[in-house]
Design a protein around this motif. Structure first.
Motif, PDB file in Angstrom:
ATOM      1  N   PHE A  10      97.754  85.853  17.497  1.00 43.39           N
ATOM      2  CA  PHE A  10      98.988  86.690  17.671  1.00 43.39           C
ATOM      3  C   PHE A  10      98.761  87.346  19.197  1.00 43.39           C
ATOM      4  N   VAL A  11      97.554  88.021  19.400  1.00 46.08           N
ATOM      5  CA  VAL A  11      97.217  88.938  20.539  1.00 46.08           C
ATOM      6  C   VAL A  11      97.272  87.850  21.696  1.00 46.08           C
ATOM      7  N   GLY A  12      96.680  86.662  21.508  1.00 43.18           N
ATOM      8  CA  GLY A  12      96.450  85.566  22.561  1.00 43.18           C
ATOM      9  C   GLY A  12      97.804  84.945  22.975  1.00 43.18           C
ATOM     10  N   VAL A  13      98.765  84.875  21.997  1.00 38.34           N
ATOM     11  CA  VAL A  13     100.209  84.293  22.360  1.00 38.34           C
ATOM     12  C   VAL A  13     100.938  85.377  23.105  1.00 38.34           C
ATOM     13  N   ILE A  14     100.811  86.784  22.661  1.00 35.08           N
ATOM     14  CA  ILE A  14     101.444  87.610  23.524  1.00 35.08           C
ATOM     15  C   ILE A  14     100.980  87.671  24.677  1.00 35.08           C
ATOM     16  N   ALA A  15      99.709  87.814  24.980  1.00 32.45           N
ATOM     17  CA  ALA A  15      99.176  88.006  26.419  1.00 32.45           C
ATOM     18  C   ALA A  15      99.634  86.966  27.086  1.00 32.45           C
ATOM     19  N   PHE A  16      99.475  85.656  26.743  1.00 32.12           N
ATOM     20  CA  PHE A  16      99.938  84.187  27.526  1.00 32.12           C
ATOM     21  C   PHE A  16     101.394  84.467  27.909  1.00 32.12           C
ATOM     22  N   GLY A  17     102.197  84.810  26.940  1.00 35.55           N
ATOM     23  CA  GLY A  17     103.763  84.777  27.425  1.00 35.55           C
ATOM     24  C   GLY A  17     103.856  86.199  28.347  1.00 35.55           C
ATOM     25  N   ALA A  18     103.204  87.006  28.274  1.00 41.11           N
ATOM     26  CA  ALA A  18     103.310  88.230  29.210  1.00 41.11           C
ATOM     27  C   ALA A  18     102.961  87.721  30.554  1.00 41.11           C
ATOM     28  N   ASN A  62      92.744  93.093  29.000  1.00 39.42           N
ATOM     29  CA  ASN A  62      91.468  92.385  29.015  1.00 39.42           C
ATOM     30  C   ASN A  62      90.395  92.715  28.109  1.00 39.42           C
ATOM     31  N   TYR A  63      90.560  94.473  28.239  1.00 37.47           N
ATOM     32  CA  TYR A  63      89.517  94.808  27.299  1.00 37.47           C
ATOM     33  C   TYR A  63      89.868  94.643  25.689  1.00 37.47           C
ATOM     34  N   THR A  64      91.218  94.606  25.302  1.00 37.01           N
ATOM     35  CA  THR A  64      91.303  94.429  24.027  1.00 37.01           C
ATOM     36  C   THR A  64      91.111  92.957  23.816  1.00 37.01           C
ATOM     37  N   LEU A  65      91.410  91.876  24.747  1.00 33.99           N
ATOM     38  CA  LEU A  65      90.937  90.548  24.197  1.00 33.99           C
ATOM     39  C   LEU A  65      89.437  90.416  24.290  1.00 33.99           C
ATOM     40  N   LEU A  66      88.574  91.203  24.954  1.00 40.11           N
ATOM     41  CA  LEU A  66      87.148  91.033  24.989  1.00 40.11           C
ATOM     42  C   LEU A  66      86.918  91.671  23.602  1.00 40.11           C
ATOM     43  N   VAL A  67      87.627  92.732  23.041  1.00 42.99           N
ATOM     44  CA  VAL A  67      86.967  93.180  21.792  1.00 42.99           C
ATOM     45  C   VAL A  67      87.633  92.199  20.739  1.00 42.99           C
ATOM     46  N   VAL A  68      88.635  91.718  20.682  1.00 44.29           N
ATOM     47  CA  VAL A  68      88.723  90.768  19.735  1.00 44.29           C
ATOM     48  C   VAL A  68      88.135  89.436  19.846  1.00 44.29           C
ATOM     49  N   VAL A  69      87.656  88.951  20.899  1.00 43.15           N
ATOM     50  CA  VAL A  69      86.806  87.759  20.952  1.00 43.15           C
ATOM     51  C   VAL A  69      85.438  88.253  20.386  1.00 43.15           C
ATOM     52  N   ALA A  70      84.822  89.222  20.771  1.00 40.43           N
ATOM     53  CA  ALA A  70      83.596  89.823  20.706  1.00 40.43           C
ATOM     54  C   ALA A  70      83.550  89.911  19.021  1.00 40.43           C
ATOM     55  N   ALA A  71      84.555  90.473  18.371  1.00 37.08           N
ATOM     56  CA  ALA A  71      84.418  90.702  16.917  1.00 37.08           C
ATOM     57  C   ALA A  71      84.673  89.467  16.266  1.00 37.08           C
ATOM     58  N   THR A  72      85.244  88.381  16.737  1.00 30.83           N
ATOM     59  CA  THR A  72      85.582  87.139  16.240  1.00 30.83           C
ATOM     60  C   THR A  72      84.161  86.391  16.350  1.00 30.83           C
ATOM     61  N   VAL A  73      83.397  86.511  17.477  1.00 35.82           N
ATOM     62  CA  VAL A  73      82.068  85.795  17.512  1.00 35.82           C
ATOM     63  C   VAL A  73      81.082  86.638  16.637  1.00 35.82           C
TER      64      VAL A  73
END
Length: 77
Positions: A10-18, A62-73
């Motif tokens: 969801f965050v990725g889709v919103i970031a891409f749209g923005a 970018n920080y939010t995306l980094l946290v989400v990706v890091a948490a996922t990994v």
């Protein structure tokens, strides 16, 4: 884990749209600015202030995306 993946998507889709919306807006703005005279000092200060705000927003995204990706990994099952 599925919830985290859903949130990341969801965050990725919103970031891409923005990003797409902002890019289209910037291209139109560049075309409009090419037909005008150079801005005054006050306008330049205003633009610099807004560029700083935009950079701040990009850093937060970018920080939010980094946290989400890091948490996922790191918290993979």
């Amino acid at each position: 884990m599925e919830t985290l993946k859903g949130i990341a998507f969801f965050v990725g889709v919103i970031a891409f749209g923005a990003w797409l919306f902002r890019r289209n807006w910037l291209e139109a703005e560049i075309r409009r600015n090419d037909s005008h005279d150079a801005p005054s000092d006050q306008q330049l200060k205003w633009h610099i202030r807004h560029l700083r705000e935009d950079i701040h927003a990009l850093v937060l995204i970018n920080y939010t995306l980094l946290v989400v990706v890091a948490a996922t990994v790191f918290f993979k099952d």
